[in-house]
Design a protein around this motif. Sequence first.
Motif, short mmCIF file in Angstrom:
data_model
loop_
_atom_site.label_atom_id
_atom_site.label_comp_id
_atom_site.label_asym_id
_atom_site.label_seq_id
_atom_site.Cartn_x
_atom_site.Cartn_y
_atom_site.Cartn_z
N ALA A 163 0.84 -1.20 0.00
CA ALA A 163 0.00 0.00 0.00
C ALA A 163 0.87 1.25 0.00
O ALA A 163 0.56 2.23 -0.69
CB ALA A 163 -0.93 -0.01 1.21
N ALA A 164 1.96 1.23 0.79
CA ALA A 164 2.86 2.38 0.81
C ALA A 164 3.49 2.61 -0.56
O ALA A 164 3.60 3.75 -1.02
CB ALA A 164 3.94 2.16 1.87
N LEU A 165 3.89 1.53 -1.24
CA LEU A 165 4.47 1.67 -2.58
C LEU A 165 3.45 2.23 -3.56
O LEU A 165 3.79 3.07 -4.41
CB LEU A 165 5.00 0.32 -3.07
CG LEU A 165 6.21 -0.24 -2.33
CD1 LEU A 165 6.57 -1.62 -2.88
CD2 LEU A 165 7.40 0.71 -2.47
N THR A 166 2.22 1.78 -3.47
CA THR A 166 1.19 2.28 -4.36
C THR A 166 0.96 3.78 -4.16
O THR A 166 0.73 4.52 -5.12
CB THR A 166 -0.13 1.52 -4.14
OG1 THR A 166 0.09 0.12 -4.33
CG2 THR A 166 -1.20 1.99 -5.09
N GLU A 167 1.06 4.24 -2.92
CA GLU A 167 0.88 5.67 -2.64
C GLU A 167 1.99 6.50 -3.27
O GLU A 167 1.80 7.68 -3.56
CB GLU A 167 0.83 5.89 -1.13
CG GLU A 167 0.48 7.30 -0.71
CD GLU A 167 -0.94 7.72 -1.07
OE1 GLU A 167 -1.24 8.91 -0.93
OE2 GLU A 167 -1.74 6.85 -1.49
N LEU A 168 3.18 5.90 -3.51
CA LEU A 168 4.25 6.64 -4.16
C LEU A 168 3.84 7.12 -5.54
O LEU A 168 4.27 8.20 -5.99
CB LEU A 168 5.50 5.76 -4.27
CG LEU A 168 6.20 5.35 -2.97
CD1 LEU A 168 7.47 4.58 -3.28
CD2 LEU A 168 6.50 6.55 -2.09
N ALA A 169 3.02 6.33 -6.24
CA ALA A 169 2.56 6.75 -7.57
C ALA A 169 1.75 8.03 -7.48
O ALA A 169 1.85 8.91 -8.35
CB ALA A 169 1.74 5.63 -8.20
N SER A 170 0.95 8.18 -6.42
CA SER A 170 0.19 9.41 -6.23
C SER A 170 1.11 10.59 -5.93
O SER A 170 0.88 11.71 -6.41
CB SER A 170 -0.82 9.23 -5.09
OG SER A 170 -1.73 8.19 -5.36
N LEU A 171 2.16 10.36 -5.16
CA LEU A 171 3.10 11.43 -4.86
C LEU A 171 3.86 11.87 -6.10
O LEU A 171 4.17 13.06 -6.27
CB LEU A 171 4.09 10.97 -3.79
CG LEU A 171 3.52 10.69 -2.39
CD1 LEU A 171 4.62 10.18 -1.46
CD2 LEU A 171 2.88 11.93 -1.80
N LYS A 172 4.17 10.93 -6.99
CA LYS A 172 4.89 11.27 -8.23
C LYS A 172 4.11 12.26 -9.07
O LYS A 172 4.68 13.10 -9.77
CB LYS A 172 5.16 10.01 -9.04
CG LYS A 172 6.38 9.22 -8.62
CD LYS A 172 6.61 8.04 -9.54
CE LYS A 172 6.94 8.49 -10.95
NZ LYS A 172 7.16 7.35 -11.87
N ILE A 211 5.39 1.72 -9.49
CA ILE A 211 5.51 3.13 -9.87
C ILE A 211 6.12 3.34 -11.24
O ILE A 211 6.30 4.49 -11.67
CB ILE A 211 6.34 3.89 -8.82
CG1 ILE A 211 7.78 3.36 -8.77
CG2 ILE A 211 5.70 3.81 -7.45
CD1 ILE A 211 8.69 4.16 -7.83
N GLY A 212 6.43 2.26 -11.97
CA GLY A 212 7.01 2.40 -13.29
C GLY A 212 8.51 2.64 -13.22
O GLY A 212 9.15 2.52 -12.16
N GLU A 213 9.08 3.01 -14.36
CA GLU A 213 10.51 3.25 -14.44
C GLU A 213 10.85 4.56 -13.72
O GLU A 213 10.34 5.62 -14.04
CB GLU A 213 10.97 3.32 -15.90
CG GLU A 213 10.80 2.01 -16.66
CD GLU A 213 11.73 0.93 -16.14
OE1 GLU A 213 12.76 1.27 -15.51
OE2 GLU A 213 11.44 -0.26 -16.36
N ALA A 214 11.70 4.48 -12.73
CA ALA A 214 12.14 5.66 -11.99
C ALA A 214 13.44 5.32 -11.28
O ALA A 214 13.62 4.19 -10.82
CB ALA A 214 11.08 6.08 -10.95
N PRO A 215 14.36 6.28 -11.20
CA PRO A 215 15.61 6.00 -10.48
C PRO A 215 15.34 5.84 -8.99
O PRO A 215 14.75 6.71 -8.34
CB PRO A 215 16.46 7.26 -10.75
CG PRO A 215 15.47 8.33 -11.10
CD PRO A 215 14.32 7.64 -11.76
#
Length: 443
Positions: A163-172, A211-215
């Motif tokens: 769930a925390a990782l999924t929220e990273l997509a919203s922050l991006k 979150i897809g491709e990201a460094p």
Amino acid sequence: MSILCPTDFSAASGAAADVAAALAQRLNVPLRLLHCASDWIPAGEVIVPLSDEGMIRRQLEKEADRLRGGGELEIRLEPRSGIPYQEIVASAVFERPELLVIGSTGRGRAERWLIGSVAERVAERAPVPTLVVREPDALLSWLRTGSDLRLLCAVDRTVSAGAALTELASLKALGGLQIEAASIGTGRSADYAGDPETRQRDIWERLRETIGEAPVQVHVRDQPGDAVAAFLDIAGERKVNLLVVGSHQRQGWERLKAPSFSRGVLTHAHHNVLCVPAEAVAPSGTEAGTSLPRVERILLATKFAENWPDAVRTALALLPDGGRVHLVHVCPEPKRGLNPLVASAVYFDHCLETVRDREEAERKFRELPESCTNIPGVRLTSEVMVNDEVAGTVCDLAERMGADLICLETRGVSKAGALLGSTVLGVLSKAHKPVLLVPPPLP
């Protein structure tokens, strides 16, 4: 869709309100400004009513004018009275916001209701992601000037970490991020297995899926017994501005059985913390609670009934590429006899029985047919545990490893007892995961 921000009109909660207003402007959603007053305070032996909704509303209006700054941000006022953390959570349940933003060191007038643990209690109970603001400048710079935000996300194999990782997509979507992830090995089943390189690769793959491709920079450390300290050490070394953690939101006895990582971070961190409950985040394009579940990790508990290989094959057939089935057999824990004169002898006999049961279980796991062990793209792991409370042990393990499904066979009686009886009923009554029962084949 909205941003919910509780305030006690202190400088600290005002800074959190600034962050909430910036988020609402960026997302183009209303800001809900909430203040909760106590119903009464004791004055000597007299109970004095304290709540004055008119005065509270005027203060909220003044704060709303400050936050608008002459702009057109829509702000809704929510004056409430009662126990602060309960009223905040109730507001989030009644009308779910996109995000709840709260200060952690605010001190209001007589009630001082944001001091100490209120922010932590809200983060541990709210059904939505909760941002606890402790260092507002970095967040405001990110939202207003476009500077990158450096964050550290805790990662393991649990649902809450997902769930925390999924929220990273919203922050991006809100601005530039410098993402770092930390995996702390503590010896739990939820930890990533293997050498550090393998663990890093597994985490990178999971991040890419989410979150897809990201460094992303991944940190892998082993520190049994104190994952929170290791996580905060990394946060200090990397000088991050935001910590992102998932939360199972366990309460009462459940918390005593499994110490809360998120609560430890909320309590000891001096950073901003985004706490994401396991059930709050749905896949992109769906609302929470409406998406179809995806089965990627299955816990199969077995007593080695005649049809247990069928249960294994059924579990494997449900998984996509990259999925995992974890097999577990729970041996009875040795018990001492009630009579102290025979306690040692009874305990010795039970120990021997447990050793034999464990060895037999390990042998059966090793001798699984190749039709079960050589499935391309699917990982099969196993372990043998010792505990008298089979159902509770199975359910706890399912939570720790982030299982999407618990699988049980329902036929046969072993030396340890009938799986069809109390164990299955116990798992069905205690599990917070879907349970699949595999019956024996027709004669």
